[in-house]
Design a protein around this motif. Structure first.
Motif, PDB file in Angstrom:
ATOM      1  N   UNK A 195       0.812  -1.209   0.000  1.00 36.93           N
ATOM      2  CA  UNK A 195       0.000   0.000   0.000  1.00 36.93           C
ATOM      3  C   UNK A 195       0.846   1.260   0.000  1.00 36.93           C
ATOM      4  N   UNK A 196       2.016   1.232   0.624  1.00 38.06           N
ATOM      5  CA  UNK A 196       2.921   2.382   0.561  1.00 38.06           C
ATOM      6  C   UNK A 196       3.283   2.652  -0.901  1.00 38.06           C
ATOM      7  N   UNK A 197       3.674   1.590  -1.612  1.00 40.09           N
ATOM      8  CA  UNK A 197       4.035   1.742  -3.029  1.00 40.09           C
ATOM      9  C   UNK A 197       2.823   2.171  -3.856  1.00 40.09           C
ATOM     10  N   UNK A 198       1.681   1.577  -3.559  1.00 34.90           N
ATOM     11  CA  UNK A 198       0.471   1.848  -4.333  1.00 34.90           C
ATOM     12  C   UNK A 198       0.073   3.313  -4.234  1.00 34.90           C
ATOM     13  N   UNK A 199       0.041   3.854  -3.014  1.00 33.32           N
ATOM     14  CA  UNK A 199      -0.383   5.240  -2.848  1.00 33.32           C
ATOM     15  C   UNK A 199       0.658   6.208  -3.399  1.00 33.32           C
ATOM     16  N   UNK A 200       1.926   5.882  -3.262  1.00 29.09           N
ATOM     17  CA  UNK A 200       2.966   6.748  -3.826  1.00 29.09           C
ATOM     18  C   UNK A 200       2.840   6.802  -5.347  1.00 29.09           C
ATOM     19  N   UNK A 201       2.635   5.633  -5.954  1.00 29.92           N
ATOM     20  CA  UNK A 201       2.475   5.594  -7.410  1.00 29.92           C
ATOM     21  C   UNK A 201       1.231   6.362  -7.827  1.00 29.92           C
ATOM     22  N   UNK A 202       0.118   6.133  -7.122  1.00 28.98           N
ATOM     23  CA  UNK A 202      -1.138   6.766  -7.497  1.00 28.98           C
ATOM     24  C   UNK A 202      -1.041   8.286  -7.412  1.00 28.98           C
ATOM     25  N   UNK A 203      -0.459   8.796  -6.343  1.00 32.21           N
ATOM     26  CA  UNK A 203      -0.320  10.244  -6.198  1.00 32.21           C
ATOM     27  C   UNK A 203       0.582  10.833  -7.285  1.00 32.21           C
ATOM     28  N   UNK A 204       1.687  10.145  -7.565  1.00 32.94           N
ATOM     29  CA  UNK A 204       2.599  10.640  -8.605  1.00 32.94           C
ATOM     30  C   UNK A 204       1.929  10.630  -9.975  1.00 32.94           C
ATOM     31  N   UNK A 205       1.242   9.540 -10.290  1.00 29.19           N
ATOM     32  CA  UNK A 205       0.625   9.426 -11.613  1.00 29.19           C
ATOM     33  C   UNK A 205      -0.536  10.413 -11.771  1.00 29.19           C
ATOM     34  N   UNK A 206      -1.358  10.556 -10.731  1.00 32.46           N
ATOM     35  CA  UNK A 206      -2.451  11.522 -10.808  1.00 32.46           C
ATOM     36  C   UNK A 206      -1.920  12.945 -10.955  1.00 32.46           C
ATOM     37  N   UNK A 207      -0.840  13.248 -10.262  1.00 27.53           N
ATOM     38  CA  UNK A 207      -0.242  14.580 -10.393  1.00 27.53           C
ATOM     39  C   UNK A 207       0.220  14.821 -11.829  1.00 27.53           C
ATOM     40  N   UNK A 208       0.832  13.809 -12.442  1.00 34.40           N
ATOM     41  CA  UNK A 208       1.245  13.917 -13.849  1.00 34.40           C
ATOM     42  C   UNK A 208       0.045  14.149 -14.755  1.00 34.40           C
ATOM     43  N   UNK A 209      -1.004  13.367 -14.547  1.00 31.73           N
ATOM     44  CA  UNK A 209      -2.197  13.479 -15.395  1.00 31.73           C
ATOM     45  C   UNK A 209      -2.864  14.838 -15.240  1.00 31.73           C
ATOM     46  N   UNK A 210      -2.944  15.308 -14.003  1.00 32.66           N
ATOM     47  CA  UNK A 210      -3.572  16.601 -13.759  1.00 32.66           C
ATOM     48  C   UNK A 210      -2.711  17.746 -14.290  1.00 32.66           C
ATOM     49  N   UNK A 211      -1.397  17.551 -14.288  1.00 32.59           N
ATOM     50  CA  UNK A 211      -0.516  18.541 -14.923  1.00 32.59           C
ATOM     51  C   UNK A 211      -0.784  18.588 -16.416  1.00 32.59           C
ATOM     52  N   UNK A 212      -1.036  17.418 -17.004  1.00 26.93           N
ATOM     53  CA  UNK A 212      -1.397  17.358 -18.422  1.00 26.93           C
ATOM     54  C   UNK A 212      -2.713  18.069 -18.689  1.00 26.93           C
ATOM     55  N   UNK A 213      -3.661  17.879 -17.798  1.00 24.40           N
ATOM     56  CA  UNK A 213      -4.946  18.579 -17.932  1.00 24.40           C
ATOM     57  C   UNK A 213      -4.744  20.091 -17.808  1.00 24.40           C
ATOM     58  N   UNK A 214      -3.902  20.487 -16.857  1.00 28.69           N
ATOM     59  CA  UNK A 214      -3.630  21.910 -16.652  1.00 28.69           C
ATOM     60  C   UNK A 214      -3.011  22.529 -17.903  1.00 28.69           C
ATOM     61  N   UNK A 215      -2.094  21.798 -18.519  1.00 31.46           N
ATOM     62  CA  UNK A 215      -1.439  22.311 -19.726  1.00 31.46           C
ATOM     63  C   UNK A 215      -2.433  22.509 -20.862  1.00 31.46           C
ATOM     64  N   UNK A 216      -3.510  21.759 -20.846  1.00 32.42           N
ATOM     65  CA  UNK A 216      -4.546  21.883 -21.882  1.00 32.42           C
ATOM     66  C   UNK A 216      -5.669  22.827 -21.459  1.00 32.42           C
ATOM     67  N   UNK A 217      -5.511  23.486 -20.302  1.00 30.73           N
ATOM     68  CA  UNK A 217      -6.525  24.402 -19.815  1.00 30.73           C
ATOM     69  C   UNK A 217      -7.757  23.704 -19.258  1.00 30.73           C
TER      70      UNK A 217
END
Length: 200
Positions: free
Chosen positions: A129-151
């Motif tokens: 679960x430590x690995x799972x939540x770390x991965x999930x937070x990192x990946x969601x942050x990347x995806x949301x950064x992608x959304x931000x870049x597209x407005x």
């Protein structure tokens, strides 16, 4: 198919079926009584096989648990791959995942029970679960950064903050839904996502 082929495939198919039955029983029992409350005897009794048979497929109770947790996450990845090449589509897929969870209570029970127990560093699922939540937070942050870049990220949100809120909401809404099945799990999550991201 020759007679020889049938003889070779028969035992293999039976073995795969037994392993599957053990995993399903463990899914149910871990969700019902937790890791510490579950016994290998209870699992094999539910399947209707002798207890020593379980060691043909799993070296230990810990390995059985981790196999189940990995399978559950694999199902989630099939529904919501969180592909950084498609940030908006990935956000929409998270809503589909919550809808799937709404229709598959056993998966939610198992996740909630094991995530709660795994707070204890000595729990066999802790590192998972430590690995799972770390991965999930990192990946969601990347995806949301992608959304931000597209407005597409709504004003007032940063990718990291939104990622943490989404992760917390998924677990929190699922826990509330398990306590009160009348809660609209997928609908409430969809409403939250629309506050954070321009989904349409």
């Amino acid at each position: 198919m020759t007679e020889k082929t049938r003889k070779v495939r028969g035992p293999y198919a039976k073995s795969a079926e037994t392993r599957e039955s053990i995993m399903l029983a463990a899914y149910e029992i871990f969700g019902e009584v937790g890791y510490h409350g579950a016994t290998l005897k209870a699992i094999t009794d539910r399947v209707g096989v002798a207890q020593p048979l379980i060691f043909r497929y799993f070296k230990s109770k810990d390995e059985l648990l981790l196999s189940i947790l990995e399978r559950r996450d694999a199902k989630a990845v099939n529904i919501s791959p969180l592909d950084t090449n498609f940030p908006l589509e990935s956000m929409r897929a998270l809503c589909l995942l919550m809808k799937f969870n709404h229709e598959n209570r056993l998966d939610v029970v198992l996740h909630s029970m094991m995530a709660g127990e795994a707070i204890d560093p000595k729990h066999p699922g802790h590192d998972f679960f430590v690995r799972r939540y770390a991965f999930l937070l990192d990946r969601l942050t990347e995806l949301l950064s992608g959304c931000q870049a597209k407005g597409l990220l709504n004003p007032g949100w940063t990718p990291a903050h939104a990622a943490r809120i989404i992760t917390a909401a998924m677990d929190g809404l699922q826990t509330q839904w398990l306590i009160d099945p009348n809660e609209d799990l997928s609908g409430e999550f969809q409403a939250l996502m629309e506050i954070i991201v321009k989904l349409s």
